[in-house]
Design an enzyme around this catalytic site. Structure first.
Site, PDB file in Angstrom:
ATOM      1  N   HIS A   1      -3.307  -5.280   0.341  1.00 44.24           N
ATOM      2  CA  HIS A   1      -3.037  -5.687   1.929  1.00 44.24           C
ATOM      3  C   HIS A   1      -3.027  -7.179   2.001  1.00 44.24           C
ATOM      4  O   HIS A   1      -3.985  -7.727   2.468  1.00 44.24           O
ATOM      5  CB  HIS A   1      -3.885  -4.938   2.941  1.00 44.24           C
ATOM      6  CG  HIS A   1      -3.454  -3.754   3.154  1.00 44.24           C
ATOM      7  ND1 HIS A   1      -2.448  -3.045   3.927  1.00 44.24           N
ATOM      8  CD2 HIS A   1      -3.992  -2.529   2.607  1.00 44.24           C
ATOM      9  CE1 HIS A   1      -2.325  -1.684   3.987  1.00 44.24           C
ATOM     10  NE2 HIS A   1      -3.486  -1.251   3.065  1.00 44.24           N
TER      11      HIS A   1
ATOM     12  N   GLU B   1      -1.616  -8.809   4.258  1.00 43.31           N
ATOM     13  CA  GLU B   1      -1.394  -9.196   6.009  1.00 43.31           C
ATOM     14  C   GLU B   1      -2.955  -9.010   6.307  1.00 43.31           C
ATOM     15  O   GLU B   1      -3.220  -9.635   7.271  1.00 43.31           O
ATOM     16  CB  GLU B   1      -0.593  -8.341   6.738  1.00 43.31           C
ATOM     17  CG  GLU B   1      -1.015  -6.798   6.795  1.00 43.31           C
ATOM     18  CD  GLU B   1      -1.168  -6.117   5.491  1.00 43.31           C
ATOM     19  OE1 GLU B   1      -0.789  -6.419   4.426  1.00 43.31           O
ATOM     20  OE2 GLU B   1      -1.775  -4.774   5.783  1.00 43.31           O
TER      21      GLU B   1
ATOM     22  N   CYS C   1       0.909  -1.132  -0.043  1.00 40.22           N
ATOM     23  CA  CYS C   1       0.019  -0.080   0.054  1.00 40.22           C
ATOM     24  C   CYS C   1       0.917   1.287  -0.001  1.00 40.22           C
ATOM     25  O   CYS C   1       1.307   1.619  -0.891  1.00 40.22           O
ATOM     26  CB  CYS C   1      -1.153  -0.050   1.132  1.00 40.22           C
ATOM     27  SG  CYS C   1      -2.352   1.151   0.864  1.00 40.22           S
TER      28      CYS C   1
END
Ligand SMILES: *[C@@H]1O[C@H](CO)[C@@H](O)[C@H](O)[C@H]1NC(C)=O
Ligand SMILES: *[C@@H]1O[C@H](CO)[C@@H](O)[C@H](O)[C@H]1NC(C)=O
Ligand SMILES: *[C@@H]1O[C@H](CO)[C@@H](O)[C@H](O)[C@H]1NC(C)=O
Ligand SMILES: *[C@@H]1O[C@H](CO)[C@@H](O)[C@H](O)[C@H]1NC(C)=O
Length: 308
Positions: free
Chosen positions: A236, A238, A126
Site C-alpha cells: 500500500h 498510499e 493490494c
C-alpha cells in the site's frame, strides 16, 4: 512602430507557456474505483478510502470516483473523460462484484485504447493488484500468506533497474526500500512467485519488479506490464503518508517519500493521456470534491472514507 512591434513580440514571447509541451497533460484527472461496503445502509452502499484520493492529489492529479453498478455506456463515457484509473485495496470479490465488473470494463477499454496508441494507465493496489492478476490470466490462483498487517522491505528483482516505475525514484530511496520495512502489506492472498513462473499469461504480460515472503511462500509484490501502462503493488503506497489507525504502518521520512514518489510516477503516466470531459460542467459534476469524506478514525482501517 518598430519599437512597438518589438515590444509586442517580446510580450507575446514571455507570455508563452514556458513548460507545456504538447505531449503532456498538466491537468490529469484519475478515476478511483469504489467498492461495496460490508454492511450497506440506505445511501451508504459503496465506499472509497480517502487515502487513495489524497495520494493522487498530492502528486498533482484530481480525482473522479468511479461508482459501481453503472452501465457499460456510462463507463465508456467516463473512460473517454479521464486520464487513468486506480483500483484500490479492499475486501470484495475479484471474481464477482460491482468492483470486479467495473475493473474488467476499464481494463478491457484500457488495453484496447493502448493498442490504438491512446495511452491509458491502470494501477492496482493490494486487492487491485489481485484483480489485475485475475483480469490478465482469467484465473484465480492466489496462495494464502501470513501478510495481514506487516511492513516489509522490497526484494527487488534485476528487472527493477531499468523499470519505468522506479526510474524517477531517488537512488537513496530505492536503497531504503530494499533495506527497511517501508511497504505495508494487508492481504491474506498473494500471487506466489511459483504460480507466476508457471503461468504463461501472467509471465508474458507482467515484469516482476519485486518479491516478498511471509517466511514460507515467496510472492510477487510489484509488477509493471511489458507492453502496457498497467502497474500493480501488493503493498500500500498510499497508507504511509495518510493512514494512522494501525501500528504497523510506517511513517518515517523514507516511508512518506515512498508514498509521494509512487504517486508521482502514476500521475506522470496519466499526464500522457489526453482524454477530457465533454465540458467543464461535466468535469466539475464528476469530481470527488462533490462528496465529503467522513472521519472513521480507528473504527476502521482508514482515517476517512467517502460513502456513496
Ligand atoms: C438518499 O439520497 C437521496 C439523494 O441525495 C436523498 O433524496 C434521500 O433522502 C437519501 N435517503 C436517505 C435514507 O438518506
Ligand atoms: C449494486 O448492485 C447490486 C446487485 O444488484 C446491489 O446489491 C448493490 O446494492 C448495488 N450497489 C450499489 C452501490 O449500487
Ligand atoms: C505471521 O507473521 C507474524 C509476523 O508478521 C508472526 O509473528 C506470526 O507468528 C506468523 N504466524 C504464523 C501462523 O506463521
Ligand atoms: C480506538 O478508539 C477508542 C475510543 O476512541 C480507544 O479507546 C482505543 O484505545 C482506540 N484504539 C486504538 C487501537 O487506538
Amino acid at each position: 512602430s518598430t519599437k512597438m512591434f518589438t515590444l509586442l513580440l517580446f510580450i507575446s514571447l514571455i507570455s508563452l507557456p514556458i513548460c507545456s509541451p504538447a505531449d503532456r497533460n498538466d491537468e490529469p484527472i484519475i478515476g478511483v474505483l469504489a467498492q461495496e461496503v460490508v454492511s450497506p445502509k440506505p445511501n451508504q452502499t459503496a465506499y472509497i478510502a480517502a487515502s487513495y484520493v489524497k495520494f493522487l492529489e498530492a502528486a498533482g492529479a484530481r480525482v473522479v470516483p468511479v461508482m459501481i453498478n453503472k452501465t457499460l455506456e456510462e463507463y465508456k463515457t467516463l473512460f473517454s473523460s479521464i486520464n487513468g484509473i486506480l483500483y484500490p485495496g479492499g475486501g470484495v470479490s475479484i471474481i464477482s462484484s460491482g468492483y470486479q465488473r467495473a475493473a474488467k470494463i476499464f481494463y478491457d477499454l484500457a488495453i484496447e485504447a493502448n493498442k490504438r496508441g491512446d495511452y491509458f494507465p491502470v494501477w492496482g493496489t493490494c486487492l487491485g493488484f489481485e484483480q489485475l492478476m485475475y483480469l490478465t490470466s482469467e484465473k484465480s490462483q492466489l496462495s494464502h500468506t501470513n501478510t495481514s498487517g506487516v511492513a516489509l522491505p522490497l526484494n527487488f528483482t534485476p528487472e527493477a533497474k531499468g523499470s519505468r516505475m522506479f526510474e524517477a525514484f531517488p537512488p537513496d530511496l530505492v536503497s531504503a526500500l530494499s533495506a527497511e520495512p517501508l511497504t505495508e502489506n494487508s492481504h491474506q492472498w498473494s500471487l506466489a512467485t511459483l504460480t507466476y513462473n508457471t503461468n504463461e499469461d501472467l509471465k508474458s504480460f507482467y515484469k516482476v519488479l519485486s518479491t516478498n515472503t511471509d517466511g514460507n511462500t515467496e510472492f510477487v509484490s510489484t509488477v509493471e506490464a511489458y507492453s502496457y501502462p498497467v502497474y500493480g503493488t501488493q503493498w500500500h503506497p498510499e497508507k504511509n503518508a495518510f493512514e494512522w489507525s494501525r501500528p504497523y504502518i510506517p511513517h518515517s521520512p523514507s516511508a512518506v517519500r515512498t508514498t509521494f514518489y509512487t504517486a508521482h510516477f502514476f500521475v506522470s503516466e496519466a499526464r500522457k493521456n489526453f482524454h477530457r470531459f465533454q465540458s467543464k460542467e461535466e468535469e466539475s459534476k464528476a469530481l470527488i470534491y462533490n462528496y465529503n469524506p467522513v472521519y472513521t478514525g480507528n473504527a476502521s482501517a482508514f482515517e476517512q472514507i467517502y460513502l456513496f
